[in-house]
Write an enzyme that holds these catalytic residues in place. Structure first.
Site, PDB file in Angstrom:
ATOM      1  N   ASP A 171      55.855  47.848  32.197  1.00 44.22           N
ATOM      2  CA  ASP A 171      57.150  46.816  32.425  1.00 44.22           C
ATOM      3  C   ASP A 171      57.156  46.043  31.293  1.00 44.22           C
ATOM      4  O   ASP A 171      58.232  45.336  30.740  1.00 44.22           O
ATOM      5  CB  ASP A 171      56.618  45.900  33.806  1.00 44.22           C
TER       6      ASP A 171
HETATM    7  P1  NAP Z   1      52.302  48.217  34.205  1.00 43.46           P
HETATM    8  O1  NAP Z   1      53.741  47.990  34.070  1.00 43.46           O
HETATM    9  O2  NAP Z   1      51.753  48.209  35.632  1.00 43.46           O
HETATM   10  O3  NAP Z   1      52.201  49.622  33.710  1.00 43.46           O
HETATM   11  C1  NAP Z   1      50.908  50.042  33.406  1.00 43.46           C
HETATM   12  C2  NAP Z   1      50.634  51.367  32.995  1.00 43.46           C
HETATM   13  O4  NAP Z   1      49.384  51.877  32.588  1.00 43.46           O
HETATM   14  C3  NAP Z   1      51.044  52.446  34.104  1.00 43.46           C
HETATM   15  O5  NAP Z   1      52.670  52.843  33.769  1.00 43.46           O
HETATM   16  C4  NAP Z   1      50.436  53.586  34.011  1.00 43.46           C
HETATM   17  O6  NAP Z   1      51.025  54.804  33.657  1.00 43.46           O
HETATM   18  C5  NAP Z   1      49.513  53.229  32.768  1.00 43.46           C
HETATM   19  N1  NAP Z   1      48.132  53.619  33.179  1.00 43.46           N
HETATM   20  C6  NAP Z   1      47.267  53.373  34.100  1.00 43.46           C
HETATM   21  N2  NAP Z   1      46.013  53.738  33.884  1.00 43.46           N
HETATM   22  C7  NAP Z   1      45.923  54.295  32.696  1.00 43.46           C
HETATM   23  C8  NAP Z   1      44.834  54.872  32.111  1.00 43.46           C
HETATM   24  N3  NAP Z   1      43.743  55.141  32.349  1.00 43.46           N
HETATM   25  N4  NAP Z   1      45.179  55.250  30.666  1.00 43.46           N
HETATM   26  C9  NAP Z   1      46.400  55.089  30.158  1.00 43.46           C
HETATM   27  N5  NAP Z   1      47.359  54.462  30.838  1.00 43.46           N
HETATM   28  C10 NAP Z   1      47.221  54.126  32.183  1.00 43.46           C
HETATM   29  O7  NAP Z   1      51.393  47.172  33.321  1.00 43.46           O
HETATM   30  P2  NAP Z   1      51.891  46.116  32.431  1.00 43.46           P
HETATM   31  O8  NAP Z   1      53.012  46.693  31.468  1.00 43.46           O
HETATM   32  O9  NAP Z   1      50.528  45.701  31.862  1.00 43.46           O
HETATM   33  O10 NAP Z   1      52.734  45.034  33.177  1.00 43.46           O
HETATM   34  C11 NAP Z   1      52.075  44.183  33.989  1.00 43.46           C
HETATM   35  C12 NAP Z   1      52.739  44.234  35.187  1.00 43.46           C
HETATM   36  O11 NAP Z   1      51.925  43.473  36.503  1.00 43.46           O
HETATM   37  C13 NAP Z   1      54.231  43.456  35.320  1.00 43.46           C
HETATM   38  O12 NAP Z   1      55.279  43.732  36.144  1.00 43.46           O
HETATM   39  C14 NAP Z   1      53.560  41.992  35.550  1.00 43.46           C
HETATM   40  O13 NAP Z   1      54.706  41.241  36.394  1.00 43.46           O
HETATM   41  C15 NAP Z   1      52.660  42.399  36.669  1.00 43.46           C
HETATM   42  N6  NAP Z   1      51.743  41.349  37.288  1.00 43.46           N
HETATM   43  C16 NAP Z   1      50.740  40.700  36.365  1.00 43.46           C
HETATM   44  C17 NAP Z   1      50.235  39.482  36.774  1.00 43.46           C
HETATM   45  C18 NAP Z   1      49.340  38.875  35.707  1.00 43.46           C
HETATM   46  O14 NAP Z   1      48.769  37.818  35.885  1.00 43.46           O
HETATM   47  N7  NAP Z   1      49.047  39.527  34.574  1.00 43.46           N
HETATM   48  C19 NAP Z   1      50.113  39.285  37.987  1.00 43.46           C
HETATM   49  C20 NAP Z   1      50.834  39.777  38.886  1.00 43.46           C
HETATM   50  C21 NAP Z   1      51.746  41.017  38.626  1.00 43.46           C
HETATM   51  P3  NAP Z   1      50.340  56.470  34.138  1.00 43.46           P
HETATM   52  O15 NAP Z   1      49.741  56.201  35.216  1.00 43.46           O
HETATM   53  O16 NAP Z   1      51.268  57.384  33.640  1.00 43.46           O
HETATM   54  O17 NAP Z   1      49.046  56.312  33.070  1.00 43.46           O
END
Ligand code: NAP
Length: 517
Positions: free
Chosen positions: A444
């Site tokens: 994301d």
């Molecule tokens: P993300 O959008 O959740 O994407 C993470 C990606 O990691 C997934 O598409 C997954 O794809 C991949 N993944 C999972 N396990 C893996 C592994 N072992 N090896 C390689 N890839 C792996 O994460 P993000 O880009 O870090 O974004 C964070 C999201 O969380 C945002 O939408 C944010 O708003 C939300 N959020 C964050 C917080 C905070 O405090 N940081 C709090 C609440 C919500 P595959 O399954 O294809 O591998």
């Protein structure tokens, strides 16, 4: 100078130390020193408080002993990745402490009133009610947050023994203890409300799902009942059992408020509960007339709220959406098969060759790096590239991962120098000069639809503009979506290569390939 003046001066010094602490915590270089100043402030506040009264030292020493033991074990044993759970739990302890102090102050005041002293002040009565409600919501809400993050509440899979002990033990203790204490009050409307609330709290924590019919009604009822009982208590504070009924009913509210929030949104809720624990402490400060508790509680309350706001802003979501809404695809979300028609897969060898000729590389870590614990392997790749004269930096999105500072903590654990971590606003203007952007388990936070599609659920969320780099290598296991549940056109862009692998394995393979080229 009297004892009271000396105590006040020490409280003032403690308050200044707390403020300096908060200021210094805002930068990693000064954070450790800031933490030490805060601890010194707390020590001074405790010493001044102990000097200013007469106490039963057995309980004080027992309390310090138990507290220090829990703190030391937690500090030494808890892993960096389990920090949100620990913070959640500690917020809960803060809430519970506020409730207990306010409750015992109420009992002590009205024992004195019965012995002929004057009635408590209006400030004390209102603050006691506030402390009871906010403290109880914080305690039970934090327990739910802790349980969801530690994956023993609302999950369908089999639990480990320790998880079963905590889950069933806590439910049983609350429900059983509630019935026992309720019966000591005799059978009347108050004791029945108390017992029903305690059983509800224990029971709500048992199911394997976090939503059920009638939840909103129960939420509304417990909120209204908390306010009504609070008003009754202000009008008749000598009815001290009412305070514990208030705590039980507010506990139902705390459980329900947190139960339905998704695990990934828990960090925002923990920041909010942290703020509540501060407000409960400040209210308790008014109950017992303790200036430094009011100041410290207000600082925690305000800083928790600011953190909550920063996190919501970085996700471009309102607090109401986090607390009551859901995040996910809408009817306008394009079909993934359409979006991913032109995806190009790559291998470790091909990525190694692309990196060989690069001058500037940006690594963008995300949740996948945390899941696979790839931080050490990525540091080794970065060190190898730097030894070859290639400039490497890490581009950090404020909500990458699942808690604030998630990426910073993991990379710091792998000894990545702090000056290599660049914030989103710093790195975005120079993204066009990046030869290779490596997106490591992020989704994301690099999805360009946030900029281009106003109907997308993440529209307006600030992102790292990796799509503007010359070449983008995305490392993840599949084309499955991230937290927001929507496709990412970056994966099919002309300048993007998809390296399908676990993040840690990809980094280890890449290092081997780099050494061989
Ligand atoms: P993300 O959008 O959740 O994407 C993470 C990606 O990691 C997934 O598409 C997954 O794809 C991949 N993944 C999972 N396990 C893996 C592994 N072992 N090896 C390689 N890839 C792996 O994460 P993000 O880009 O870090 O974004 C964070 C999201 O969380 C945002 O939408 C944010 O708003 C939300 N959020 C964050 C917080 C905070 O405090 N940081 C709090 C609440 C919500 P595959 O399954 O294809 O591998």
């Amino acid at each position: 100078m009297g004892m009271q003046d000396l105590t006040n001066i020490i409280y003032l010094i403690a308050a200044i130390l707390f403020i300096l602490d908060l200021k210094m915590l805002s930068h990693p270089r000064t954070a450790v020193r800031g933490n030490q100043l805060g601890a010194l402030g707390m020590l001074l506040a405790i010493v001044a408080t102990l000097m200013s009264g007469t106490w039963d030292w057995t309980y004080i020493i027992l309390g310090i002993g138990i507290g220090s033991l829990i703190g030391a074990v937690a500090a030494l044993r808890v892993k960096m990745t389990s920090m949100p759970e620990l913070v959640g739990l500690f917020n809960g302890f803060g809430g519970a402490a506020s409730v207990l102090v306010a409750g015992s102050a109420l009992v002590a005041t009205f024992n004195a009133v019965n012995a002929g002293a004057t009635d408590g002040s209006m400030q004390m009565k209102v603050a006691t009610v506030l402390s009871g409600i906010i403290g109880s919501v914080t305690f039970f809400g934090s327990y739910v947050a802790f349980g969801k993050l530690s994956e023993f509440l609302c999950v369908k899979w089999k639990l480990h023994t320790w998880q079963k002990i905590v889950k069933y033990g806590f439910s049983l203790a609350v429900a059983g203890g509630g019935i026992w204490y309720g019966l000591t009050m005799g059978i009347n409307p108050l004791s029945i409300t108390f017992m029903v609330s305690a059983v509800l709290i224990g029971g709500l924590l048992l199911p394997k799902k976090d939503r059920f019919p009638g939840m909103d009604l129960l939420k509304g009822l417990s909120a209204i009942a908390s306010v009504a009982i609070g008003v009754m208590l202000v009008l008749d504070p000598s009815n001290t059992p009412l305070f514990w009924v208030l705590v039980a009913v507010a506990g139902v509210l705390g459980v329900i408020l947190t139960l339905s929030i998704g695990g990934a949104d828990m960090p925002v809720v923990i920041a909010l509960l942290n703020s509540y624990s501060g407000l409960a402490a400040a209210a308790t400060g008014f109950v017992i007339d303790n200036t430094v508790l009011i100041i410290a509680g207000s600082l925690v309350g305000a800083s928790g709220l600011i953190l909550t706001k920063i996190m919501c802003k970085a996700m471009n979501r309102s607090l109401a959406n986090v607390l009551f809404g859901t995040m996910g695809p809408t009817a306008d979300t394009p079909d993934a098969d359409e979006v991913y028609k032109t995806v190009k897969a790559t291998s470790a060898d091909e990525v190694a060759m692309t990196l060989e000729v690069a001058q500037r590389v940006a690594i963008v870590p995300g949740y996948g790096m945390a899941v696979s614990q790839a931080q050490h392997a990525v540091r080794d790749v970065a060190n190898f590239l730097e030894d070859k004269g290639i400039e490497v930096e890490y581009a950090i999105h404020p909500v990458a991962g699942r808690m604030p500072g998630h990426m910073n903590v993991l990379l710091a654990e792998a000894d990545v120098p702090y000056d290599k971590l660049k914030e989103m606003d710093e790195v975005n203007p120079t993204m066009e000069q990046v030869d290779v952007a490596i997106v490591l388990g992020a989704n994301d936070v690099v999805n360009p639809v946030a900029r281009t599609d106003p109907s997308s659920p993440i529209a307006g969320m600030p992102i790292i503009d990796v799509d503007k780099a010359r070449t983008v290598v995305v490392i993840k296991r599949s084309l499955s979506p991230g937290f927001a549940g929507i496709p990412n056109p970056l994966f099919a862009a002309d300048n993007t290569l998809m390296f399908f692998s676990d993040a840690k394995k990809a980094m280890l393979d890449l290092l081997t390939a780099l050494k061989e080229t």
